[in-house]
Design a protein around this motif. Structure first.
Motif: not given
Length: 130
Positions: A1-5, A96-106
């Motif tokens: 899932m890609s993040k929006p700009d 939303r666009l910064g780092k979060s736990s979603e960056d680690i877990w798929d």
């Protein structure tokens, strides 16, 4: 899932915040924001942050929100609401666009196959009836 700009994220957040704050009376008042800032500095918040994150809470942004609110006092209520929504939308977009736990877990699109493994009667120590 890609993040929006960033611009797309801000537009999405503004649209959402306009629903959350439908009128100028719905945005937080300066006293409420000052209370939030003060509550950040009380010993309970300090200890909770030390326990959870290993560091003191960052209260500066809450003070900035209070000062921003004071700067809006001379504006018409609808202009005040628009300014508040724009500021919060940018804050949420950065978050939303910064780092979060979603960056680690798929995120799984479907559950794992055979998980959890069913427990058998044998594992439970139940003998079949004869």
């Amino acid at each position: 899932m890609s993040k929006p700009d960033f611009k797309t994220a801000v537009r999405q957040e503004e649209a959402y915040l306009r629903l959350v704050y439908p009128t100028a009376d719905d945005i937080p008042g300066c006293i409420s924001l000052f209370d939030t800032y003060l509550s950040c500095n009380v010993i309970r918040s300090q200890i909770k942050s030390l326990y959870r994150y290993g560091e003191r809470p960052v209260c500066g942004p809450k003070l900035e929100d209070f000062k921003f609110c004071l700067s809006l006092k001379s504006l018409h209520p609808e202009e005040r609401r628009d300014a508040w929504i724009s500021r919060r939308a940018e804050w949420w977009a950065h978050r939303r666009l910064g780092k979060s736990s979603e960056d680690i877990w798929d995120i799984r699109e479907e559950p794992l196959k055979s998980f959890p493994t069913p427990i058998t009667d044998e594992q439970l120590g139940i003998r079949p009836i004869e």
